[in-house]
Design an enzyme around this catalytic site. Structure first.
Site, mmCIF file in Angstrom:
data_model
loop_
_atom_site.group_PDB
_atom_site.id
_atom_site.type_symbol
_atom_site.label_atom_id
_atom_site.label_comp_id
_atom_site.label_asym_id
_atom_site.label_seq_id
_atom_site.Cartn_x
_atom_site.Cartn_y
_atom_site.Cartn_z
ATOM 1 N N ARG A 51 3.581 14.325 -15.121
ATOM 2 C CA ARG A 51 2.254 13.752 -14.469
ATOM 3 C C ARG A 51 2.121 12.066 -15.116
ATOM 4 O O ARG A 51 0.979 11.770 -14.410
ATOM 5 C CB ARG A 51 0.947 14.333 -14.601
ATOM 6 C CG ARG A 51 0.085 14.309 -14.497
ATOM 7 C CD ARG A 51 -0.677 15.815 -13.468
ATOM 8 N NE ARG A 51 -0.634 16.412 -14.515
ATOM 9 C CZ ARG A 51 -1.424 17.054 -15.149
ATOM 10 N NH1 ARG A 51 -2.689 15.541 -15.868
ATOM 11 N NH2 ARG A 51 -2.040 17.133 -16.509
ATOM 12 N N ASP A 173 -5.631 -3.043 2.270
ATOM 13 C CA ASP A 173 -4.143 -1.313 3.217
ATOM 14 C C ASP A 173 -3.048 -2.513 3.863
ATOM 15 O O ASP A 173 -3.286 -3.351 5.125
ATOM 16 C CB ASP A 173 -5.043 -0.836 4.233
ATOM 17 C CG ASP A 173 -3.871 0.146 4.446
ATOM 18 O OD1 ASP A 173 -2.611 -0.150 5.267
ATOM 19 O OD2 ASP A 173 -3.763 0.769 4.694
HETATM 20 C C1 LIG Z 1 0.138 6.213 7.418
HETATM 21 C C2 LIG Z 1 -1.490 4.810 7.143
HETATM 22 C C3 LIG Z 1 -2.017 5.367 5.550
HETATM 23 C C4 LIG Z 1 -1.523 6.422 5.077
HETATM 24 O O1 LIG Z 1 -0.277 7.036 4.448
HETATM 25 P P1 LIG Z 1 0.129 8.457 4.227
HETATM 26 O O2 LIG Z 1 1.315 8.300 3.702
HETATM 27 O O3 LIG Z 1 0.689 9.039 5.367
HETATM 28 O O4 LIG Z 1 -0.420 9.291 3.803
HETATM 29 C C5 LIG Z 1 -2.171 4.727 5.081
HETATM 30 N N1 LIG Z 1 -2.688 3.526 6.064
HETATM 31 C C6 LIG Z 1 -1.919 3.286 6.802
HETATM 32 C C7 LIG Z 1 -2.675 1.716 7.362
HETATM 33 C C8 LIG Z 1 -1.232 4.052 7.674
HETATM 34 O O5 LIG Z 1 0.179 3.315 8.991
#
Ligand SMILES: *Cc1c(COP(=O)(O)O)cnc(C)c1O
Length: 374
Positions: A51, A173
């Site tokens: 972990r 992001d």
């Molecule tokens: C898909 C996505 C996520 C979430 O990711 P998961 O791996 O599905 O949890 C976050 N941000 C963006 C821009 C995404 O396209």
């Protein structure tokens, strides 16, 4: 040349070569798929437990960290990585976030706000003035760029500078850009998040997330501690697959991006398409900013048709493209986003197309026939 001289290596080389460990004759050239939860004790370090970290995660983290220029931490999913960053917000704190961000972020923030855990100020992330005006007293600025699925492009350097001036953490992001088209840490962000499920793993077969923060920063350490405490750890197989996927990201991305650019141009000229969103198109609202801040416009094209029924019909009729959610795989997928729970704010006839690596003429023939009708 030494591989640890990563600063002198170009991104495509890092993607292929990083995370392979020391070279000794007879060693396997790939890092192991480590399936052990414990390691043998008795050394200087306390006995290891999976972990806290595994050799398989470490290889992936070294490679993604090398590309983003920081220390990476792999999580069980993109949303787990996002949740770890949101946990940095003090109780009662404030988050500034894009109104049209990824649905999973919006629903998580809405839940945390309902619980009284934090407050959210929703902004138009492409409107730098709007975002900066919302930053006073904020604890975290959440940037998503380009956004999913409207493809708005944020002015990351200016936004991060404004956040820093107000003592707010800036998170980006960067899923749509991938580590190869945008380096948010160099542009002033404190932390980058990827859904590695998408372009990094790239084959629609592994769920995984990753954060990257400045090497040696307290934030980088806190994110690892968060993962250990909260337990949203990636599976070893997923980490192995994501690293395997990352090896070919440079070529997959070049191909898929070239396909996306060609399809976007043709779709924009198609009589059945009302609007085409793609930052690579000269008349796209994000074009100038993408040209300035991104190393490429990416692999996602969003189109709007006459109405929701036409969008559903397109998705139902394709044969080479796949009617499916998610994005960033080698296969071209498309879906009407407003059908998804939590996406009701989107234009009802918007179809997000995640362009893959097929021959572009086959993709075009498929889309053109599906747009023409039964
Ligand atoms: C898909 C996505 C996520 C979430 O990711 P998961 O791996 O599905 O949890 C976050 N941000 C963006 C821009 C995404 O396209």
């Amino acid at each position: 040349m030494r591989l640890d001289d990563a600063t002198t290596l170009r991104p495509a080389t890092i993607a292929v070569a990083a995370g392979r460990g020391e070279r000794a004759p007879g060693d396997p050239i790939n890092p192991p798929l480590s399936l052990s939860t414990v390691s043998v004790g008795g050394g200087a370090e306390p006995p290891g437990y999976a972990r806290d970290g595994t050799p398989t995660w470490a290889a992936l983290e070294e490679a993604v960290g090398g590309l983003e220029g920081g220390t990476a931490c792999a999580f069980a999913s993109g949303i787990a990585a996002i949740a770890a960053v949101l946990d940095e917000v003090p109780v009662g704190g404030t988050v500034v976030a894009p109104r049209d961000a990824y649905s999973g972020l919006r629903s998580l923030l809405a839940k945390l706000e309902d619980q009284g855990r934090l407050g959210v100020r929703w902004v138009d992330i492409a409107d730098t003035g709007d975002v900066v005006a919302a930053l006073d007293g904020a604890d975290l600025l959440w940037i998503e760029s380009p956004t999913n699925p409207l493809l708005a492009v944020a002015e990351i350097p200016a936004l991060c500078e404004a956040a820093a001036a107000r003592g707010a953490l800036a998170a980006v992001d960067s899923t749509f850009a991938s580590p190869l088209r945008q380096q948010p840490l160099a542009a002033g962000a404190d932390v980058v998040v990827h859904s590695a499920t998408k372009l990094i793993a790239g084959h629609s077969d592994a769920l995984l997330g990753i954060t990257v923060a400045a090497a040696g920063s307290p934030l980088a350490t806190r994110l690892v501690t968060h993962r250990t405490r909260h337990g949203a750890v990636p599976g070893s197989l997923e980490a192995f697959l994501a690293l395997r996927g990352l090896r070919t990201l440079p070529v997959r991305l070049d191909r898929a991006e070239a396909n996306a650019g060609e399809l976007a141009r043709r779709l924009a000229a198609h009589p059945a398409v009302v609007r085409t969103r793609y930052p690579g198109l000269p008349d796209d609202p994000g074009h100038a900013r993408a040209a300035a801040h991104l190393d490429g416009p990416g692999t996602i094209v969003s189109i709007e048709l006459a109405d929701a029924a036409a969008a559903d019909a397109l998705c139902a009729r394709v044969g080479v493209c796949v009617h499916a959610t998610s994005l960033g795989g080698v296969e071209t997928t498309l879906e009407r986003r407003a059908r998804q729970h939590g996406e009701e704010h989107l234009p009802p006839a918007l179809v997000r197309i995640s362009v893959g690596c097929e021959d572009v003429e086959d993709l075009w023939a498929d889309l053109d026939a599906a747009l023409a009708g039964p």
